[in-house]
Design a protein around this motif. Sequence first.
Motif, PDB file in Angstrom:
ATOM      1  N   ILE A   1      24.406  29.798  11.484  1.00  0.00           N
ATOM      2  CA  ILE A   1      23.373  30.108  12.472  1.00  0.00           C
ATOM      3  C   ILE A   1      22.868  28.827  13.121  1.00  0.00           C
ATOM      4  N   ILE A   2      22.601  27.826  12.290  1.00  0.00           N
ATOM      5  CA  ILE A   2      22.107  26.554  12.810  1.00  0.00           C
ATOM      6  C   ILE A   2      23.150  25.877  13.686  1.00  0.00           C
ATOM      7  N   GLU A   3      24.387  25.883  13.243  1.00  0.00           N
ATOM      8  CA  GLU A   3      25.438  25.219  14.011  1.00  0.00           C
ATOM      9  C   GLU A   3      25.701  25.914  15.350  1.00  0.00           C
ATOM     10  N   LYS A   4      25.556  27.215  15.393  1.00  0.00           N
ATOM     11  CA  LYS A   4      25.833  27.962  16.625  1.00  0.00           C
ATOM     12  C   LYS A   4      24.632  28.018  17.566  1.00  0.00           C
TER      13      LYS A   4
ATOM     14  N   PRO B   1      15.480  35.794  16.089  1.00  0.00           N
ATOM     15  CA  PRO B   1      16.092  36.782  15.193  1.00  0.00           C
ATOM     16  C   PRO B   1      16.296  36.246  13.782  1.00  0.00           C
ATOM     17  N   HIS B   2      15.996  34.939  13.590  1.00  0.00           N
ATOM     18  CA  HIS B   2      16.248  34.327  12.283  1.00  0.00           C
ATOM     19  C   HIS B   2      15.051  33.491  11.802  1.00  0.00           C
ATOM     20  N   PRO B   3      13.885  34.109  11.566  1.00  0.00           N
ATOM     21  CA  PRO B   3      12.751  33.364  11.011  1.00  0.00           C
ATOM     22  C   PRO B   3      12.989  33.096   9.527  1.00  0.00           C
ATOM     23  N   ARG B   4      12.643  31.901   9.077  1.00  0.00           N
ATOM     24  CA  ARG B   4      12.877  31.544   7.685  1.00  0.00           C
ATOM     25  C   ARG B   4      11.686  30.779   7.087  1.00  0.00           C
ATOM     26  N   LEU B   5      11.524  30.965   5.787  1.00  0.00           N
ATOM     27  CA  LEU B   5      10.551  30.215   5.001  1.00  0.00           C
ATOM     28  C   LEU B   5      11.261  29.063   4.303  1.00  0.00           C
TER      29      LEU B   5
END
Length: 245
Positions: free
Chosen positions: A107-110, A134-138
Amino acid sequence: MAPGKKNATRGKRSNHHVPKNYAERMQDLSVQSSEESDTTNSSDDEGAEAEFSVSMWDLNHCDPKKCSGRKLLRHNLIKNLKLGQRFQGLVLSPVGTQCVSPNDKDIIEKFGLAVIDCSWAKIDETPFSRMKSPHPRLLPFLVAANPINYGKPYQLSCVEALAAAMFITGHKREAKFYLSKFSWGHSFLELNSEALDAYALCTDSKSVLEAQTKYLQDVENEKDTRSMWPSSSSDSGTDNETNKL
């Protein structure tokens, strides 16, 4: 971050969670003045610049002279996002329902990595609905090394939060590169070396939380009666380098 305040640990977040070797390292590592200069670290190996996009929403909650996100902006290492602007990549945010994990590498790379530059003290007035992804993270349990919140669990600056996410997802050289722009940056990786290594060996969010639980349980079992942290009277009383999400 943590941003990990929501799901990172479901128990107390008192100082007794912190391992004995953190206290020892904090005695050994020199903390630089909070008057952070723009002088970069002169290490021979400063890592590698990220090839993916790195961004932030800046809520103007902290002193711009001491904000690590603003310094990254001056080095052209981060982009500002506007409120209402959607970010397709991974965002470090307290509204996340999962911890960042090695599974997030693609996800980070794209699509890139972003952080919300705001303070926990102003969490209720932070418009998270206008910072969508679409990709919230803790973030899981980590200890700050920045001069304002040195030694405090979860009280990470922007660059520390970004570097932690990079390290956990296998972008270790990129994490080192971003931290190298700060004289105290190396201390973050040193203070959190065991925890970061444990998280980086996981697969998904569930296994990161399991690794965190085991890590905190292990350090709680270490009997140490020494004071882990300075007394509250020694705190600066200010939150200029605000707690990044």
